[in-house]
Scaffold this active site. Structure first.
Site, PDB file in Angstrom:
ATOM      1  N   GLY A 111      41.993 112.183  25.626  1.00 60.85           N
ATOM      2  CA  GLY A 111      43.361 111.736  25.365  1.00 60.85           C
ATOM      3  C   GLY A 111      44.087 111.362  26.641  1.00 60.85           C
ATOM      4  N   GLY A 113      44.258 108.430  27.728  1.00 64.50           N
ATOM      5  CA  GLY A 113      44.790 107.073  27.603  1.00 64.50           C
ATOM      6  C   GLY A 113      43.818 106.004  28.079  1.00 64.50           C
ATOM      7  CB  ALA A 117      43.678 103.242  31.615  1.00 60.27           C
ATOM      8  CG  ASP A 158      50.099 104.892  26.365  1.00 54.85           C
ATOM      9  OD1 ASP A 158      51.084 104.118  26.363  1.00 54.85           O
ATOM     10  OD2 ASP A 158      49.365 105.040  25.374  1.00 54.85           O
TER      11      ASP A 158
HETATM   12  O1  PMV Z   1      48.136 111.249  22.252  1.00 53.88           O
HETATM   13  P1  PMV Z   1      48.672 110.456  23.362  1.00 53.88           P
HETATM   14  O2  PMV Z   1      48.293 111.001  24.648  1.00 53.88           O
HETATM   15  O3  PMV Z   1      48.424 109.007  23.203  1.00 53.88           O
HETATM   16  O4  PMV Z   1      50.255 110.639  23.364  1.00 53.88           O
HETATM   17  C1  PMV Z   1      51.059 110.204  22.319  1.00 53.88           C
HETATM   18  C2  PMV Z   1      52.489 110.459  22.647  1.00 53.88           C
HETATM   19  C3  PMV Z   1      53.448 110.008  21.558  1.00 53.88           C
HETATM   20  O5  PMV Z   1      54.767 110.273  22.031  1.00 53.88           O
HETATM   21  C4  PMV Z   1      53.237 110.801  20.291  1.00 53.88           C
HETATM   22  C5  PMV Z   1      53.298 108.541  21.258  1.00 53.88           C
HETATM   23  C6  PMV Z   1      53.881 107.584  22.275  1.00 53.88           C
HETATM   24  O6  PMV Z   1      53.465 106.415  22.280  1.00 53.88           O
HETATM   25  O7  PMV Z   1      54.770 107.970  23.046  1.00 53.88           O
END
Ligand code: PMV
Length: 325
Positions: A111, A113, A117, A158
Site C-alpha cells: 500500500g 502507492g 508512483a 499519493d
Molecule cells: O490505501 P491508500 O494508501 O491508497 O490510502 C488511501 C487514503 C484515502 O484517504 C482513503 C484515499 C485518498 O485518495 O486520499
C-alpha cells in the site's frame, strides 16, 4: 522521430501519516514519501505502439496501438500506466510509440502507492522525452486526472508525495501542497500481511456517511483538528504528542469502520510495549500501521508487533520526489 530515445525515472512510495478518508472530502492530511522507489524506463519507438512490461504486477509484453489506448479490457496491473499515457497524448500529443518497463523496490502489497508512483514516473518521462518539461503542478494535474479516471474518487495525496517528495501538508485535489520542514521522523512501520483495496474502503465509508451525514461530518472535522495539531507537533519534534494524536486519529478511523482485528492487534502491541501511539496508514482494511515510540522502547515495540504477526518494514521517510535517473 528517427532516433531511439530512452529515459529512466524514479518516484518514491508514500505513507499517509494523518487524515486519511477525511482528505477525500475537503479536509487536509499529512503524507510522507518513503525511500522505497518505483522505477520506470521509457523507450521511444518508431512504430505507434504501446508496449508494457510490469513484471511486479505480472504484466508481460502487453501491447496495443497508441490509438487504442483506454479501449477494451485493460489488465489491472496496466491500467494506471496506460491511462496516464492516454491522458498525456490527449493533452500534449505524442509523436512516437513507447516501450515502458516498470520495476518496484517494494511489494505492491504494502500500500505504498505503486500505482500512483508509476503514473507519476511515466508522465515525467513523457514530459522530458517530448520536450514539454511540465511543471510539478501540471504533472500533478495530469496524474490526479489519471487516478480519478480509474478510481472515480481519491484525494491525490499519493500523487503529490510521488512528485514533490518530503513530508507534505496536503488538501484535497492539491489545493494545498505545502512541504513541511521535518528533518527526522522516527517512524516505525509494520505490514499486516493483508492487501487492502482502497476503492472498496472509500465506497464503504461513503455509504456510512450517507447514512449518518451529521456524525461523519463532525468526525471529519475532528480528524482535521487532529491533523493540524499533529502537523504542529511534528514540526516541533514533540513525539509523545504525535503518538497520542495517532491514537486519537486511529479512534476516528475505527469509528469509520476501516480498521481490522489484525491492525488493532498490531496497534495494541505497540501501545502495550510502551510505544507513544500507533494507527493504520491509508485506506485501512489491511496494509500497514505506523507507530511512534521512545528510543529505549523501539526494540520491545518491534518484538511485540512481530509477536502478533506483523512484519516490520525498515525504511526512511522524507524521500526525494520524482527524478530522472
Ligand atoms: O490505501 P491508500 O494508501 O491508497 O490510502 C488511501 C487514503 C484515502 O484517504 C482513503 C484515499 C485518498 O485518495 O486520499
Amino acid at each position: 522521430m528517427n532516433k531511439k530515445n530512452s529515459i529512466t525515472v524514479s518516484a518514491p512510495g508514500k505513507l499517509m501519516l494523518f487524515g486519511e478518508h477525511a482528505v477525500v472530502y475537503g479536509h487536509p492530511c499529512v503524507v510522507t514519501a518513503v525511500d522505497q522507489r518505483m522505477q520506470v524506463t521509457v523507450e521511444t519507438l518508431e512504430t505507434f505502439e504501446f508496449i508494457l512490461d510490469a513484471p511486479d504486477v505480472k504484466v508481460l509484453n502487453y501491447k496495443k496501438q497508441l490509438s487504442d489506448l483506454g479501449k477494451g479490457e485493460i489488465p489491472k496491473g496496466a491500467k494506471f500506466v496506460e491511462i496516464a499515457v492516454k491522458n498525456f497524448a490527449k493533452k500534449h500529443g505524442l509523436k512516437f510509440g513507447l516501450k515502458i518497463i516498470t520495476k518496484s523496490e517494494f511489494s505492491s502489497q504494502f500500500g505504498f502507492g505503486s500505482s500512483s508512483a508509476s503514473t507519476v514516473c511515466v508522465l515525467k518521462a513523457l514530459s522530458v522525452l517530448s520536450g514539454k518539461n511540465l511543471s510539478e503542478k501540471k504533472l500533478f494535474d495530469l496524474a490526479y486526472k489519471t487516478v480519478l479516471d480509474i478510481q472515480g474518487k481519491g484525494s491525490g495525496f499519493d500523487v503529490a508525495a510521488a512528485i514533490y517528495g518530503g513530508t507534505l501538508y496536503f488538501l484535497t485535489g492539491g489545493k494545498i501542497m505545502k512541504p513541511l520542514k521535518i528533518k527526522k521522523l522516527p517512524l516505525l512501520v509494520a505490514y499486516s500481511g493483508v492487501k487492502a483495496d482502497t476503492v472498496t474502503l472509500m465506497n464503504q465509508v461513503s455509504i456510512l456517511s450517507k447514512k449518518y451525514p451529521k456524525i461523519i461530518n463532525h468526525l471529519y472535522q475532528n480528524i482535521e483538528e487532529t491533523v493540524d495539531l499533529a502537523k504542529k507537533a511534528m514540526l516541533q519534534y514533540r513525539w509523545l504528542t504525535v503518538g497520542e494524536l495517532m491514537n486519537v486519529n486511529q479512534g476516528y478511523l475505527e469509528a469509520l469502520g476501516v480498521s481490522t482485528q489484525k491492525l488493532s492487534d498490531m496497534i495494541y502491541a505497540v501501545r502495550d510495549a510502551g510505544g507513544y501511539g500507533a494507527k493504520l496508514s491509508g485506506a485501512g482494511g489491511g496494509d500497514c500501521i505506523i507507530a511512534i515510540a521512545p528510543k529505549e522502547k523501539i526494540a520491545a515495540v518491534k518484538k511485540s508487533i512481530v509477536k502478533v504477526g506483523g512484519e516490520i518494514i525498515e525504511l526512511t521517510t522524507n524521500a526525494e520526489g520524482v527524478r530522472v535517473e
